[in-house]
Motif scaffolding. Structure first.
Motif, PDB file in Angstrom:
ATOM      1  N   GLY A   1       0.784  -1.226   0.000  1.00 43.22           N
ATOM      2  CA  GLY A   1       0.000   0.000   0.000  1.00 43.22           C
ATOM      3  C   GLY A   1       0.817   1.276   0.000  1.00 43.22           C
ATOM      4  N   ARG A   2       2.106   1.171  -0.356  1.00 39.87           N
ATOM      5  CA  ARG A   2       2.951   2.371  -0.407  1.00 39.87           C
ATOM      6  C   ARG A   2       2.735   3.171  -1.678  1.00 39.87           C
ATOM      7  N   THR A   3       2.431   2.484  -2.783  1.00 36.74           N
ATOM      8  CA  THR A   3       2.204   3.157  -4.063  1.00 36.74           C
ATOM      9  C   THR A   3       1.010   2.510  -4.765  1.00 36.74           C
ATOM     10  N   LEU A   4       0.564   3.153  -5.829  1.00 41.29           N
ATOM     11  CA  LEU A   4      -0.545   2.643  -6.643  1.00 41.29           C
ATOM     12  C   LEU A   4      -0.049   2.348  -8.051  1.00 41.29           C
ATOM     13  N   PRO A   5      -0.535   1.287  -8.668  1.00 43.72           N
ATOM     14  CA  PRO A   5      -0.220   1.066 -10.084  1.00 43.72           C
ATOM     15  C   PRO A   5      -1.051   2.037 -10.926  1.00 43.72           C
ATOM     16  N   ASN A   6      -0.568   2.373 -12.122  1.00 40.14           N
ATOM     17  CA  ASN A   6      -1.386   3.234 -12.976  1.00 40.14           C
ATOM     18  C   ASN A   6      -2.601   2.434 -13.460  1.00 40.14           C
ATOM     19  N   VAL A   7      -3.589   3.130 -14.013  1.00 36.91           N
ATOM     20  CA  VAL A   7      -4.856   2.481 -14.363  1.00 36.91           C
ATOM     21  C   VAL A   7      -4.693   1.359 -15.395  1.00 36.91           C
ATOM     22  N   PRO A   8      -3.975   1.569 -16.514  1.00 39.71           N
ATOM     23  CA  PRO A   8      -3.823   0.447 -17.455  1.00 39.71           C
ATOM     24  C   PRO A   8      -3.143  -0.768 -16.814  1.00 39.71           C
ATOM     25  N   ARG A   9      -2.160  -0.527 -15.966  1.00 37.43           N
ATOM     26  CA  ARG A   9      -1.461  -1.633 -15.303  1.00 37.43           C
ATOM     27  C   ARG A   9      -2.394  -2.310 -14.289  1.00 37.43           C
ATOM     28  N   LEU A  10      -3.204  -1.531 -13.600  1.00 38.81           N
ATOM     29  CA  LEU A  10      -4.167  -2.083 -12.652  1.00 38.81           C
ATOM     30  C   LEU A  10      -5.172  -2.984 -13.375  1.00 38.81           C
ATOM     31  N   MET A  11      -5.610  -2.566 -14.552  1.00 33.98           N
ATOM     32  CA  MET A  11      -6.549  -3.368 -15.330  1.00 33.98           C
ATOM     33  C   MET A  11      -5.904  -4.685 -15.773  1.00 33.98           C
ATOM     34  N   ARG A  12      -4.645  -4.627 -16.226  1.00 33.24           N
ATOM     35  CA  ARG A  12      -3.937  -5.857 -16.618  1.00 33.24           C
ATOM     36  C   ARG A  12      -3.726  -6.768 -15.412  1.00 33.24           C
ATOM     37  N   MET A  13      -3.379  -6.156 -14.266  1.00 37.24           N
ATOM     38  CA  MET A  13      -3.162  -6.935 -13.051  1.00 37.24           C
ATOM     39  C   MET A  13      -4.447  -7.668 -12.669  1.00 37.24           C
ATOM     40  N   ALA A  14      -5.573  -6.984 -12.716  1.00 43.08           N
ATOM     41  CA  ALA A  14      -6.849  -7.606 -12.370  1.00 43.08           C
ATOM     42  C   ALA A  14      -7.137  -8.786 -13.296  1.00 43.08           C
ATOM     43  N   LYS A  15      -6.850  -8.611 -14.577  1.00 39.64           N
ATOM     44  CA  LYS A  15      -7.077  -9.699 -15.537  1.00 39.64           C
ATOM     45  C   LYS A  15      -6.175 -10.897 -15.222  1.00 39.64           C
ATOM     46  N   ILE A  16      -4.911 -10.641 -14.916  1.00 44.23           N
ATOM     47  CA  ILE A  16      -3.968 -11.711 -14.573  1.00 44.23           C
ATOM     48  C   ILE A  16      -4.428 -12.446 -13.312  1.00 44.23           C
ATOM     49  N   LEU A  17      -4.958 -11.686 -12.347  1.00 42.63           N
ATOM     50  CA  LEU A  17      -5.365 -12.275 -11.078  1.00 42.63           C
ATOM     51  C   LEU A  17      -6.793 -12.826 -11.107  1.00 42.63           C
ATOM     52  N   GLY A  18      -7.473 -12.656 -12.241  1.00 38.87           N
ATOM     53  CA  GLY A  18      -8.804 -13.222 -12.391  1.00 38.87           C
ATOM     54  C   GLY A  18      -9.877 -12.519 -11.589  1.00 38.87           C
ATOM     55  N   THR A  19      -9.782 -11.194 -11.499  1.00 36.18           N
ATOM     56  CA  THR A  19     -10.762 -10.435 -10.737  1.00 36.18           C
ATOM     57  C   THR A  19     -11.022  -9.097 -11.421  1.00 36.18           C
ATOM     58  N   LEU A  20     -11.792  -8.250 -10.788  1.00 35.19           N
ATOM     59  CA  LEU A  20     -12.049  -6.902 -11.285  1.00 35.19           C
ATOM     60  C   LEU A  20     -11.143  -5.910 -10.571  1.00 35.19           C
ATOM     61  N   ALA A  21     -10.789  -4.845 -11.237  1.00 39.79           N
ATOM     62  CA  ALA A  21      -9.932  -3.825 -10.629  1.00 39.79           C
ATOM     63  C   ALA A  21     -10.577  -3.262  -9.372  1.00 39.79           C
ATOM     64  N   GLU A  22     -11.893  -3.112  -9.372  1.00 43.96           N
ATOM     65  CA  GLU A  22     -12.600  -2.563  -8.220  1.00 43.96           C
ATOM     66  C   GLU A  22     -12.400  -3.414  -6.968  1.00 43.96           C
ATOM     67  N   SER A  23     -12.284  -4.723  -7.159  1.00 41.90           N
ATOM     68  CA  SER A  23     -12.135  -5.597  -5.998  1.00 41.90           C
ATOM     69  C   SER A  23     -10.733  -5.501  -5.393  1.00 41.90           C
ATOM     70  N   LEU A  24      -9.751  -5.067  -6.163  1.00 36.58           N
ATOM     71  CA  LEU A  24      -8.396  -4.925  -5.620  1.00 36.58           C
ATOM     72  C   LEU A  24      -8.294  -3.733  -4.676  1.00 36.58           C
ATOM     73  N   TYR A  25      -9.058  -2.698  -4.944  1.00 28.99           N
ATOM     74  CA  TYR A  25      -9.061  -1.490  -4.107  1.00 28.99           C
ATOM     75  C   TYR A  25     -10.468  -1.162  -3.659  1.00 28.99           C
ATOM     76  N   ALA A  26     -11.151  -2.143  -3.067  1.00 26.91           N
ATOM     77  CA  ALA A  26     -12.557  -1.983  -2.693  1.00 26.91           C
ATOM     78  C   ALA A  26     -12.783  -0.841  -1.706  1.00 26.91           C
ATOM     79  N   ASP A  27     -11.832  -0.554  -0.837  1.00 27.64           N
ATOM     80  CA  ASP A  27     -12.017   0.507   0.160  1.00 27.64           C
ATOM     81  C   ASP A  27     -12.073   1.897  -0.456  1.00 27.64           C
ATOM     82  N   TYR A  28     -11.625   2.040  -1.699  1.00 26.91           N
ATOM     83  CA  TYR A  28     -11.636   3.349  -2.338  1.00 26.91           C
ATOM     84  C   TYR A  28     -12.908   3.617  -3.128  1.00 26.91           C
TER      85      TYR A  28
END
Length: 94
Positions: free
Chosen positions: A51-78
């Protein structure tokens, strides 16, 4: 050989609390492998999980796809959820 993960108390309060580590462990890639798939260094992956830094939006979207989830679920508290009509409650968590 399965990888063992030791829970550790963080001395640093995360600026950006997230669920990246939980989804990464479920999906299977190591921090290093996830970072390679996202064209970043392993330290970036660790910083996102802590939680020290945030990935940029395109990278966050790719990360969610790799992890098999939605980007919203990775940062649900926001993401603010508003109550449905007829429900009482505070619309903002913050």
């Amino acid at each position: 050989m399965p990888v063992q993960h030791t829970p550790r108390d963080s001395r640093i309060t995360p600026r950006f609390p997230n669920m990246i580590r939980e989804y990464r462990v479920k999906a299977g890639p190591s921090q290093r492998k996830l970072a390679e798939l996202l064209n970043r260094g392993r330290n970036a992956s660790s910083a996102w999980e802590c939680g020290r830094t945030l990935p940029n939006v395109p990278r966050l979207m790719r990360m969610a796809k790799i992890l098999g989830t939605l980007a919203e679920s990775l940062y649900a508290d926001y993401y603010v959820t508003f109550p449905k009509e007829g429900e009482a409650g505070n619309p903002a968590k913050r």
